[in-house]
Design an enzyme around this catalytic site. Structure first.
Site, PDB file in Angstrom:
ATOM      1  N   SER A   1     106.684  56.711 129.713  1.00  0.00           N
ATOM      2  CA  SER A   1     105.656  55.934 129.000  1.00  0.00           C
ATOM      3  C   SER A   1     105.717  54.447 129.343  1.00  0.00           C
ATOM      4  CB  SER A   1     105.751  56.121 127.479  1.00  0.00           C
ATOM      5  OG  SER A   1     105.459  57.450 127.125  1.00  0.00           O
ATOM      6  N   LYS A   2     106.187  54.136 130.536  1.00  0.00           N
ATOM      7  CA  LYS A   2     106.156  52.746 131.002  1.00  0.00           C
ATOM      8  C   LYS A   2     104.845  52.489 131.753  1.00  0.00           C
ATOM      9  CE  LYS A   2     111.196  52.512 131.215  1.00  0.00           C
ATOM     10  NZ  LYS A   2     112.385  52.681 132.093  1.00  0.00           N
ATOM     11  N   ALA A   3     104.216  53.570 132.212  1.00  0.00           N
ATOM     12  CA  ALA A   3     102.845  53.513 132.712  1.00  0.00           C
ATOM     13  C   ALA A   3     102.100  54.614 131.959  1.00  0.00           C
ATOM     14  CB  ALA A   3     102.781  53.745 134.219  1.00  0.00           C
TER      15      ALA A   3
END
Lengths: 332, 332, 332, 332
Positions: A300-302
């Site tokens: 969930s960093k992108a």
């Protein structure tokens, strides 16, 4: 969809060439074409906050003015970089320079007082000026904190203006971002990344700043002066920026801490909406620096569904190329 | 001198194989042979302090027990690593694990609550335990600082025991090294790198620790608790170690901040006396991670005349190989 | 000499950008700048024969028209390439194409009759046409050799025109270069590299041609037809060109056989006078593909004192960039 | 499935270490573990013909005896390599050697008559002996063809013993494989790859042989002697081997022509059943050398469902390691 064979003619503009890359659509040229498309989208999207991570010797390596220009034009909203790039920006502001064509005999270079970064060289006389000047700036900043009673850290408040410095009233504690902001205000060099960032209210984050010539001087300064550099405080400001943004786009020049800090801070809100990565690092070792941008989705960093383009290549070639073309793409 | 053709037979020991590499003497095999020779020299030299820098996902990638063993046997004197490796060491101490064979569809992994690091996977349920446990430890440490009146920072003193924590009496300021030491003391896991380091008085430095899941939890903790992480303080301890050492050897596993922090701290005394570098990064971009060790000589980060061996390769293959052979080389 | 910080503005031409790279002078940008300088020198030097080696999927990857243009403009004097590039040039001449955006599931691609080259795709239906057409051409050529009595190999003679085919009168023996020349004459496609080379008397050498779809069809043809492909004969023509040249410049796009064949043939006269190498391969393994151009000096494959520039990068990006800039550099 | 943390102890055998790699299961160590597993399966499977492709300077780089041992033990059924490796095998058979530690100043090396291959060196005096001896062998072979009337090429016949030479009765035409076989028979050196291959009836294919010092001498020989090297003929023998095999396994050491020739020849029967690839080349440029083995499935060069393991690394390190471990794995 077909691979279009590129046509090269005389008198091409950078945008003409980029259009050939884009229409070819495959291998490195295709990736460069798509990264330029995405860069122009990022730079022209008013709802998108743009984070730029800069790792590797890009300031000594000729990209100082490009980064400075992007700050001056407010094309980026956050700069995340290494202590080394900050050191080399200041070195030039203090009258020093970067040099070339001194060969690769490192023992001879050592005797001659030259430091080598690939085929870039520094001179110890420039670093002597750097040391004198930076200690002078540290003193001014430390004194101004001592003299002031207005300054305090208030972690629980949502800071509206994330670039305004906030100090602790009891001791000389300062965050990295605030220290760089204060230095920027004191610099007299219109090409300075630090000065332009301070003037234009673009925060600079440098989570590993202590590991640099800048950090070394800061440590020496603290041997006789009371100053604490708070490693955590910047996360408050970063998270405010992330939560205050409709969308976030990331320009990741190189890997390491600057790349990860951008991605990790955006984890708080489900990840970036778009990202461009330019690096020579590869994925086999599992290191973050060479990790494909897609991997950031798992963390969930992108965001799932985000627009991600990676280019394997030398940043000093690829970034000026796509930036020059993106400027013209936006205007057309 | 001739290239000796390697002979491979049945029932070879790791040392037998290494001797073939060493006698061949060229290309990758030759470099591996020389790096093993140097490693065994380093580990058996009582006058040499050994710094080990660990970058990249080496703890999730299977090297946790090797690093732990080296600490337990006091084969290294200083460990410098990333926030990620500290996070993953703690994740395992808190009962979590690392996983494999879940494919490369990052959007599906995201849905399944798995984070990907190359072909290594983490589970969000393990991170939930990690978060609960680490916040618990942060509380204990913050409280113990509050309760204590003995703690102070004394920068001007030469600290004899560089691993003993030193706090500021006025506020909850702690250095990174000291925080990791305190956590190590509180861990109940005999395989824990942090615990073994604390017990054996091997300091752990992690200049970029804030940029990790550990750092993120620390930031969240400080939103409601008074704790300042001093980014500069560790340099005092590091410099004490450097100045207290007759000789320094460096084992550089990967690049980035961990590599540079070892080299930069040794700049203070003219550079390391010996170094082994294992990395897949290359020199063309000028980045420190891929810079040849020789370049460090120009900066006085490695002594002129120092013994430097670089291997281009995957650390998870090369380091266990040369470490296993070096153990036997020392005993023979 | 100083590193000049690059300036990027709106409306830059490719030559403007290249001038920024050249004046920066360091890292990848500096190497690109110098390679463009050397390319424009090569292309404008009438006394220099230019050999171009093309390895890797450059014809399917979008560079077909660029290579064709260089041949048409007689900017190169010799083309050395792989059987694959010849196959893909013919595939397009016979009405086929190269495709993109079909994903990376190789088992599904196999079922769908698609071959993958990175992110480039071929269709089996195009290869079916290719097979029919190329067998047809082989028949015409074999028959014309049978019908002719004028053809002979004369190794002891210095052939003035090295591109004229020379056959053995006793059997259907043909050299690789001559076979490609004959095919070029029979092709009806103005974008064809083979046709343009034949028309402009630029010889094409492909020492590994048998290892390709072209080679496979040739082998199948010889199962029922009498044709011998002489692997040695081309060296006679190549050596004539080398000895007939005042100076030789080499444009080495990728490594492998095409790179080495250019260098090895120039060994006969003490080495090339100038060379540009663009590749992603590195030197650590000792392989020729990644060997630095300097190494060629030890073998007399490049002259001592020759002008050699290497760029580490993706050819599909770097070569169109420097070629476009060199065209304008020459005109100014 | 969990990542198992590796344990390194004293007195480990190569197989012990390999078991640690295999149980770790991730990153480079995991890939090495799986490649060793597959290698031991290949070597112990009597129904599988094993093709070994050898690119890069592996004979000068210390792997000559390992390749020789595999041939002697009939662990491989086909060897596909470069002209350079054949040249360097012969150079040692004729009394020459490979050298090390002569520095990297290529102009000085040139003056001293030394050729450089990474950190391996050759001496011109060894090449002078090589030239004299190889020309002598070429003469013997050419004369024996002249003297013989029994020899003929019969392409339409299925040759049962693919390693038996077949000549054209009308002219001195010989295939590459047959030429290498004849040379092997004439060599007096028990470590010779060519001799052992001839004695053990293991065919050697070298499709790019002309591009080497061997090829250069062959060309010079043909300037005054009648000898034609048929580039196509070997495909008949190769296809016989492929069609005669129940299963095919490929050991691909490096890329280039040797890699592709193995894969392309197996295309005829739907692809290899298993393959191991060891290389430093990467996939980004689309070149075959760095292409992932999976890509071969799309082309039917590897069967869908085949067992494919790739390792990114230096062959001189990785191959001796997995070969030594595989020998013990088979015996246990």
């Amino acid at each position: 969809m077909n691979v279009n064979q590129m046509n090269i003619e005389e008198n091409m503009s950078v945008l003409d060439l980029m259009n050939e890359f884009y229409s070819s659509g495959v291998l490195g040229a295709g990736r460069v074409g798509r990264s330029c498309e995405l860069l122009s989208d990022m730079l022209s999207n008013d709802d998108m906050k743009v984070f730029m991570s800069v790792a590797g010797p890009l300031v000594p390596g000729g990209l100082r003015n490009i980064i400075a220009r992007m700050i001056k034009n407010k094309e980026i909203d956050v700069l995340i970089t290494s202590g080394a790039n900050i050191t080399h920006d200041l070195l030039e502001s203090f009258g020093g320079s970067h040099y070339r064509e001194y060969g690769f005999d490192d023992e001879k270079l050592n005797e001659a007082g030259m430091g080598r970064i690939g085929d870039i060289y520094t001179k110890s006389e420039d670093f002597e000026v750097f040391e004198k000047e930076i200690i002078n700036l540290f003193s001014k900043i430390a004194n101004s904190i001592d003299d002031s009673n207005k300054i305090n850290i208030d972690n629980s408040t949502n800071m509206v203006d994330s670039n305004k410095p906030n100090y602790n009233e009891n001791s000389n504690i300062i965050s990295i971002k605030d220290l760089l902001y204060e230095i920027g205000l004191l610099i007299e060099d219109d090409n300075s990344i630090l000065k332009l960032a301070a003037e234009n209210n673009i925060p600079i984050f440098a989570p590993g700043i202590i590991d640099s010539m800048f950090g070394l001087q800061l440590w020496m300064f603290t041997q006789e002066n009371n100053l604490v550099l708070d490693a955590i405080a910047d996360m408050h400001d970063l998270s405010d920026i992330v939560f205050g943004a409709d969308e976030v786009g990331a320009i990741l020049l190189g890997g390491g801490l600057p790349k990860h800090y951008t991605l990790a801070s955006n984890l708080l809100k489900g990840g970036v909406d778009a990202a461009i990565q330019i690096t020579m690092d590869r994925s086999e070792t599992g290191s973050l620096s060479g990790a494909p941008l897609e991997e950031a989705k798992s963390w969930s960093k992108a965001k799932c569904g985000s627009n991600l383009v990676s280019v394997v290549g030398d940043i000093t070639i690829i970034f000026p190329l796509i930036y020059a073309a993106a400027l013209d793409k936006i205007n057309k």
